[in-house]
Each structure stands twice: as C-alpha cells, then as structure tokens.
Design an enzyme around this catalytic site. Structure first.
Site, PDB file in Angstrom:
ATOM      1  N   TYR A  16      49.912  35.815  45.672  1.00  0.00           N
ATOM      2  CA  TYR A  16      49.082  34.863  46.401  1.00  0.00           C
ATOM      3  C   TYR A  16      49.690  33.459  46.421  1.00  0.00           C
ATOM      4  CZ  TYR A  16      45.510  38.424  46.588  1.00  0.00           C
ATOM      5  OH  TYR A  16      44.829  39.571  46.856  1.00  0.00           O
ATOM      6  N   TYR A 148      36.021  41.609  42.717  1.00  0.00           N
ATOM      7  CA  TYR A 148      37.457  41.768  42.979  1.00  0.00           C
ATOM      8  C   TYR A 148      37.871  43.123  42.436  1.00  0.00           C
ATOM      9  CZ  TYR A 148      42.465  41.465  42.911  1.00  0.00           C
ATOM     10  OH  TYR A 148      43.798  41.759  43.116  1.00  0.00           O
ATOM     11  N   ASP A 249      34.305  49.259  37.425  1.00  0.00           N
ATOM     12  CA  ASP A 249      35.689  48.800  37.366  1.00  0.00           C
ATOM     13  C   ASP A 249      35.797  47.881  36.149  1.00  0.00           C
ATOM     14  OD1 ASP A 249      38.038  47.421  37.592  1.00  0.00           O
ATOM     15  OD2 ASP A 249      37.808  46.916  39.721  1.00  0.00           O
ATOM     16  N   LYS A 278      44.913  46.763  33.123  1.00  0.00           N
ATOM     17  CA  LYS A 278      45.245  45.475  32.500  1.00  0.00           C
ATOM     18  C   LYS A 278      45.589  45.569  30.996  1.00  0.00           C
ATOM     19  CE  LYS A 278      44.025  42.183  35.893  1.00  0.00           C
ATOM     20  NZ  LYS A 278      43.092  42.293  37.010  1.00  0.00           N
TER      21      LYS A 278
HETATM   22  C1  LIG Z   1      43.182  43.040  38.244  1.00  0.00           C
HETATM   23  C2  LIG Z   1      42.064  43.844  38.695  1.00  0.00           C
HETATM   24  C3  LIG Z   1      42.247  44.916  39.583  1.00  0.00           C
HETATM   25  C4  LIG Z   1      43.583  45.265  40.175  1.00  0.00           C
HETATM   26  O1  LIG Z   1      44.524  45.664  39.218  1.00  0.00           O
HETATM   27  P1  LIG Z   1      46.079  45.581  39.550  1.00  0.00           P
HETATM   28  O2  LIG Z   1      46.743  46.165  38.343  1.00  0.00           O
HETATM   29  O3  LIG Z   1      46.393  44.134  39.768  1.00  0.00           O
HETATM   30  O4  LIG Z   1      46.307  46.398  40.779  1.00  0.00           O
HETATM   31  C5  LIG Z   1      41.134  45.655  39.941  1.00  0.00           C
HETATM   32  N1  LIG Z   1      39.907  45.365  39.450  1.00  0.00           N
HETATM   33  C6  LIG Z   1      39.707  44.354  38.593  1.00  0.00           C
HETATM   34  C7  LIG Z   1      38.335  44.098  38.049  1.00  0.00           C
HETATM   35  C8  LIG Z   1      40.768  43.550  38.191  1.00  0.00           C
HETATM   36  O5  LIG Z   1      40.554  42.521  37.355  1.00  0.00           O
END
Ligand SMILES: *Cc1c(COP(=O)(O)O)cnc(C)c1O
Length: 433
Positions: A16, A148, A249, A278
C-alpha cells in the site's frame, strides 16, 4: 546504504505504498529480541511485531534451531499424497489448543501460505458446504463494516467497501451484505439495538447467505476497533436460527494478542470455521490455516466428490510447520497470559492520559494492543521518520497510531514506545498552535 535504498525505491513495490510519493524507507540489516538494527547503525524498539506476528521476538534461538533442524531434513515436499511430521505435529497442536473441556472445537486443518488465502479457503468451504447439501442459493457472505480480511479478491469483497483500501475495485468485486458495527467504548454498555442492523440483513437475505465472516472482538487493519462479546453471542444465535455458518478470522487476534489464546474462547462463541495466520510461525515465515468443525467437514463430504477444491503448491511447507510447532510450544511454556496482562496494564496507564489531548479522538487498549485514534489522519511522511529518530518502530495508518509489541518486551522498552507516542503528539499539538 543509500545505494541499496535507491535500488529498492526504483524497482520494488511495498505494501500500500505510492512509489512516486517519496515515502520513508529504512534498511534493516538484522533484528533480535524486540530490536530492529538499521543500516544507519541505529537500533529501534519494535512496536509493530512485524504486523502482529513476532510474538516471541526476533532471532529467537529455539525458533532458529527448529528451522535449522528441519532444513537439514527437507525444506519442502509437495503435499499431494505425501505427508510429513511437521504438518502432523502442528495439526495436533492446533487442534488441542482449540479444544474446550478436552473436546475438539475443530476437526480438520487446511494449510495455506497466507492469511488472505486462508480466508479464500474459508469462504470456499462455506459455499461448498451448502452446495453439497443441494443448496446453491447460499453463496453470499454477511459481515460488518470496518473489517479487514486480506487482499485477494474474495477476501477484499468482505473487507470494508468504503474505508479506502479497495474502493477502486468496487464494481468488480462480488457484492456481499454489510451491517453496521456495534457501538463500543469503555463506558458504553451493550444495547440490544446494536444488533438491529445485522438482524435485518439476516431476516432479508438469509436464503442467500452461506456464512457470516467476522474478526471476533478486535477489528485489525480496518480501523482497530473493539466490540462486545455479547454481539458475537447474539450473532451465533441468529446463525443457528437462519441456517448460516459462522467464520471467525483470527489471523490478527489469534495466539494471545487480545489477552485470551483465541478471541473466540474469550467470547464463548465457537465458529464453524476459523482462520489463523500472522503469529502462527512467531513471525518467521508465511503460513496460515483454516480450521473446520466436524459439521463443516461432514457437510462437504456429503457431496459425491467430497473434494475441497483448493491446493496451494507450497501447502503445509515443512519448514514453516516446524517453526510454527516450536512457536506454539514456546507460547504454551511462556506464561504469556501474565506478559500480555502486564503489557495491557502498562499501556492503559501510559496511553490513557493522551485521551485528554485535543488532537486525540480516543485511546483504546485491549490485551497487548494499544491504539491512539487521532481526530485527523497523521502526516505519515513526517511521523514515521520522527519515530525512527526517537528510536522506535511505529508505523501509523490514517488516524491510528497503534502498537502491538512482541510479548517479550520489557517495561522500560514499552515505556520508550509510549513515550515516543506522547512526544510526537505533543509536537503535533505545538505545530497546531
Ligand atoms: C493480515 C490479515 C489478513 C490477511 O493476511 P495476509 O497474510 O496478509 O494475507 C486477513 N485477516 C486479518 C484479520 C488480518 O489481520
């Protein structure tokens, strides 16, 4: 060093980042513990954990050893019809960490290479689940604003459509259903009305909704907003009532960041599908997983083929799995609850006074996450280099100056981070006078 930076600026895209706007860029030569070592000779205290990931700190001897051990056996083999101990060990560990009273909350793990892909897989699972029941009408998703979920197309389509990140793709993305986020703040009590917006979506569209997808309790890159567990409980009830699957997520919230191992455990709401990423490898390499409940697994198998239609080339990369397994063992042995709690207390104590600053909209702290939301977007090209001058690595976005340090950070190091935030905000105040 300048030569290297110029070589980068002329030829590499960063996340970005507008390559024509002279955004700040720093060369890192090594990192250890909570410190980043720059090519300039400077050392920075890391407030970002390389985006939620580096929970045990950089260059950890035991994680290094796990990688080295595995690399001497094999770095990678295809996962089609082959398997290996690193994937099996990691799966057992994940299934045991996501158990309640010795009962597994999830039955099966899907490995992928990034968080975004794990969200794609979760969406695919949900749609395939209904398809296998002979219901191809349930193919839409329901979510809340400010979320997100990643940068690939399906993940983008459930990310907030208006907060800027993906607005140019509007006409191209699949359109899903969005509800308003619940009002939430330290002194705001749960109100049943907060549910109205999402309940309306359930009532009107449930025939077309395969799943609800949410970041439980804490929304990450979509605005760093926190909300009440009661909201999740109510949504779970609506999902049951209207035959809708629930996807959480936890790519950002997973592995202790919010104060509980997983936010779903804190909320007391178990989803049908769980995305993790992550911090999974302690920030060493890219790996993500999608965990599915027995119900989802059985549902997908009900179809004649019973095949989950996904399979990345580097699926369950042994090197990443070996490091992830070690990272989870370290977490279990580390007394992380105590560490996250003391980071939480210190963030509250040191950041809360900023709420009185006229430039600050709100200060929010949860687990090892500290957020200072300004009233206006910060001047990125000024603030990031200023933080570096102050010896810290803090990278705000929009109005949000936020930190989520590695759990191993010492109180005096954490104070350097909060002090730096206070310093830049007071400098901004002086400019405004
Ligand atoms: C970072 C993130 C993603 C995407 O993960 P990437 O490894 O960057 O593709 C999806 N959902 C959440 C909640 C995130 O913080």
């Amino acid at each position: 060093m300048l030569q290297l930076i110029n070589a980068d600026l002329n030829s590499i895209w960063h996340p970005y980042t507008n390559t024509s706007k002279n955004n700040p860029l720093f060369l890192v030569t090594s990192a250890s513990g909570v410190e980043l070592h720059l090519g300039s000779g400077q050392t920075l205290i890391d407030g970002m954990s390389s985006w939620w990931a580096v929970i045990h700190g950089y260059n950890h001897p035991e994680l290094n050893a796990a990688a080295k051990d595995q690399i001497d056996k094999m770095s990678h083999v295809m996962f089609g019809s082959l398997t290996h101990e690193p994937a099996i060990n990691l799966t057992q560990k994940l299934l045991s960490l996501t158990s309640t009273d010795n009962q597994q909350d999830f039955a099966r793990v899907f490995f992928s290479d990034s968080g975004s892909v794990s969200v794609e897989v979760a969406i695919k699972m949900a749609i395939q689940y209904w398809f296998a029941q002979g219901n191809s009408e349930k193919s839409k998703l329901l979510t809340i604003r400010n979320g997100y979920h990643g940068d690939t197309f399906a993940a983008m389509s459930v990310t907030d459509p208006e907060n800027g990140m993906h607005s140019i793709f509007k006409g191209i993305l699949t359109e899903h259903y969005f509800a308003e986020i619940p009002v939430y703040g330290e002194n705001i009590e749960w109100h049943h009305e907060y549910l109205d917006s999402i309940r309306k979506q359930f009532e009107q569209h449930h025939k077309h909704i395969a799943a609800v997808i949410l970041e439980p309790l804490v929304q990450g890159a979509g605005g760093m907003k926190f909300y009440d567990a009661e909201y999740l409980k109510q949504i779970k009830t609506l999902c049951d009532k209207y035959d809708v699957l629930l996807i959480f997520d936890e790519i950002a919230t997973g592995f202790g960041r919010t104060g509980s191992l997983f936010a779903y455990q804190e909320a007391g709401v178990t989803p049908d599908i769980l995305c993790l990423g992550k911090a999974l490898t302690g920030g060493y390499m890219t790996l993500a997983t999608t965990l599915a409940s027995q119900k989802v697994v059985d549902g997908i198998h009900a179809d004649d083929s019973g095949v989950l239609m996904h399979g990345p080339t580097f699926m369950a990369n042994p090197l990443a799995c070996a490091v992830a397994f070690k990272s989870l063992c370290l977490l279990e042995e580390s007394n992380w609850q105590l560490k996250v709690r003391s980071i939480n207390n210190q963030l509250l104590e040191e950041l809360s006074p900023l709420a009185d600053n006229p430039l600050v909209n709100e200060v929010r702290v949860k687990g090892a996450i500290g957020v200072v939301e300004m009233k206006k977007p910060v001047d990125f090209n000024w603030i990031v280099p200023r933080f570096v001058e102050l010896g810290v690595w803090i990278r705000p976005f929009g109005k949000l100056v936020y930190i989520m340090p590695p759990y191993i950070i010492k109180p005096e190091q954490l104070s350097l981070l909060t002090q730096a935030i206070k310093t830049v905000i007071s400098e901004m105040s002086n400019c405004n006078d």
